[in-house]
Motif scaffolding. Structure first.
Motif, PDB file in Angstrom:
ATOM      1  N   GLY A  61       0.782  -1.236   0.000  1.00  0.00           N
ATOM      2  CA  GLY A  61       0.000   0.000   0.000  1.00  0.00           C
ATOM      3  C   GLY A  61       0.808   1.277   0.000  1.00  0.00           C
ATOM      4  N   ALA A  62       2.114   1.181   0.252  1.00  0.00           N
ATOM      5  CA  ALA A  62       2.914   2.399   0.405  1.00  0.00           C
ATOM      6  C   ALA A  62       3.083   3.155  -0.913  1.00  0.00           C
ATOM      7  CB  ALA A  62       4.279   2.057   0.987  1.00  0.00           C
ATOM      8  N   VAL A 222       6.851   8.563   7.719  1.00  0.00           N
ATOM      9  CA  VAL A 222       5.492   8.206   8.132  1.00  0.00           C
ATOM     10  C   VAL A 222       5.189   6.787   7.674  1.00  0.00           C
ATOM     11  CG1 VAL A 222       3.042   8.767   7.884  1.00  0.00           C
ATOM     12  CG2 VAL A 222       4.728  10.607   8.065  1.00  0.00           C
ATOM     13  N   GLU A 223       4.713   5.981   8.604  1.00  0.00           N
ATOM     14  CA  GLU A 223       4.318   4.593   8.303  1.00  0.00           C
ATOM     15  C   GLU A 223       2.837   4.417   8.600  1.00  0.00           C
ATOM     16  OE1 GLU A 223       6.357   1.217   8.700  1.00  0.00           O
ATOM     17  OE2 GLU A 223       8.379   2.053   8.834  1.00  0.00           O
ATOM     18  N   LEU A 224       2.145   3.748   7.698  1.00  0.00           N
ATOM     19  CA  LEU A 224       0.745   3.372   7.920  1.00  0.00           C
ATOM     20  C   LEU A 224       0.676   1.861   8.083  1.00  0.00           C
ATOM     21  CD1 LEU A 224      -1.800   5.346   7.816  1.00  0.00           C
ATOM     22  CD2 LEU A 224       0.317   6.277   6.863  1.00  0.00           C
ATOM     23  N   ARG A 225      -0.217   1.403   8.953  1.00  0.00           N
ATOM     24  CA  ARG A 225      -0.441  -0.043   9.046  1.00  0.00           C
ATOM     25  C   ARG A 225      -1.061  -0.510   7.735  1.00  0.00           C
ATOM     26  NH1 ARG A 225      -4.095  -1.042  13.659  1.00  0.00           N
ATOM     27  NH2 ARG A 225      -5.633  -1.649  12.094  1.00  0.00           N
ATOM     28  N   THR A 231      -6.370  -0.528  -0.345  1.00  0.00           N
ATOM     29  CA  THR A 231      -7.089  -0.209  -1.573  1.00  0.00           C
ATOM     30  C   THR A 231      -6.811   1.225  -2.001  1.00  0.00           C
ATOM     31  OG1 THR A 231      -9.072   0.656  -0.482  1.00  0.00           O
ATOM     32  CG2 THR A 231      -8.943  -1.756  -0.816  1.00  0.00           C
ATOM     33  N   PRO A 232      -7.014   1.549  -3.278  1.00  0.00           N
ATOM     34  CA  PRO A 232      -6.858   2.940  -3.709  1.00  0.00           C
ATOM     35  C   PRO A 232      -7.751   3.906  -2.931  1.00  0.00           C
ATOM     36  CG  PRO A 232      -6.914   1.496  -5.613  1.00  0.00           C
ATOM     37  CD  PRO A 232      -7.258   0.643  -4.430  1.00  0.00           C
ATOM     38  N   GLU A 233      -8.934   3.457  -2.574  1.00  0.00           N
ATOM     39  CA  GLU A 233      -9.847   4.325  -1.808  1.00  0.00           C
ATOM     40  C   GLU A 233      -9.274   4.629  -0.428  1.00  0.00           C
ATOM     41  OE1 GLU A 233     -11.786   2.408  -5.094  1.00  0.00           O
ATOM     42  OE2 GLU A 233     -10.765   1.473  -3.368  1.00  0.00           O
TER      43      GLU A 233
END
Length: 259
Positions: A61-62, A222-225, A231-233
């Motif tokens: 997703g990154a 910055v990291e997101l889980r 998804t693109p959304e």
């Protein structure tokens, strides 16, 4: 959106999005891809597809998040186009984890008996061109701030679940931008925010050290889980939420920096 790929290679080491964008950031995504060039073990590291689709091969997703953030911030982005299992661009050249033999319970067959010549080829054809392009992009801009975008898995094998939705990683050597970002994220009552969690943000020789700390450039990682940006959304929603916060934090950091 303008994309530029690295020239004259069968498998380009990077792509650059919107190189002429006027914004103050350069967005980087070291672990954007799970691609294996065909000149490496025939394009197959010997792992099953499900392993290559998870976090050990790239930051799930990154890449999508980095592209959307760059668009919101009207800034360029540069993304690596090779798997971290081929060679990890977020490690120093002398780091023992530069080429992983074992990662989160999976043995990487094509890396098990890798010799210096093979590692050198990966450095010369992928790692060094990517970092050279990052530095060229940064050097071509006036006082750029670095936004490094990553993602982390919700749970490593045999470990406790990770509760954080978003994390800010930073070095004790430079917290000028990380601190304002953490302060603003901390005001978001629905978020569990990691401050140098799930791991420390200081790793000598990594990308932030190389391109930011050694050059005195403002920076934040910055990291997101990754289950939150699958998804693109999801990526659009998070970018829309984070971009104003990042922009305001950069203004704060520059005000403080300039006294």
């Amino acid at each position: 959106m303008t994309l530029h790929a690295a020239p004259a290679l069968t498998h380009p080491a990077y792509e650059i999005m919107n190189p002429e964008a006027p914004g103050p950031w350069v967005v980087t995504c070291d672990h954007a891809s799970n691609a294996v060039p065909d000149w490496i073990a025939g394009g197959d590291l010997g792992l099953p597809p499900w392993d290559m689709a998870r976090h050990i091969a790239y930051d799930v997703g990154a890449a999508g998040l980095a592209r959307v953030l760059a668009r919101h911030l009207e800034s360029p982005a540069i993304l690596a186009r090779f798997s971290r299992l081929v060679i990890d661009p977020n490690r120093g050249e002398d780091d023992p984890t530069l080429v992983m033999r074992l990662y989160d319970g999976s043995v990487i067959p094509a890396n098990r008996r890798l010799g210096p010549a093979e590692v050198g080829a990966r450095l010369d054809r992928l790692y060094r061109p990517y970092h050279g392009a990052v530095e060229t992009l940064l050097d071509g801009r006036r006082d750029p701030a670095i936004l490094a975008v990553h993602s982390f898995t919700p749970q490593l094998k045999g470990r406790a679940p990770r509760p954080w939705q978003v994390a800010v990683l930073h070095s004790h050597l430079d917290q000028r931008l990380a601190r304002p970002v953490l302060e603003r994220l901390g005001r978001e009552s629905d978020l569990c925010v990691g401050d140098n969690e799930p791991y420390s943000g200081h790793l000598p020789g990594d990308s932030v050290d190389r391109h930011a700390l050694r050059r005195g450039r403002l920076n934040v990682l910055v990291e997101l889980r990754n289950d939150l940006i699958a998804t693109p959304e999801d990526q659009e929603a998070w970018a829309a939420r984070l971009a104003p916060l990042l922009a305001a934090s950069l203004l704060d950091a520059r005000r403080t920096d300039h006294g």
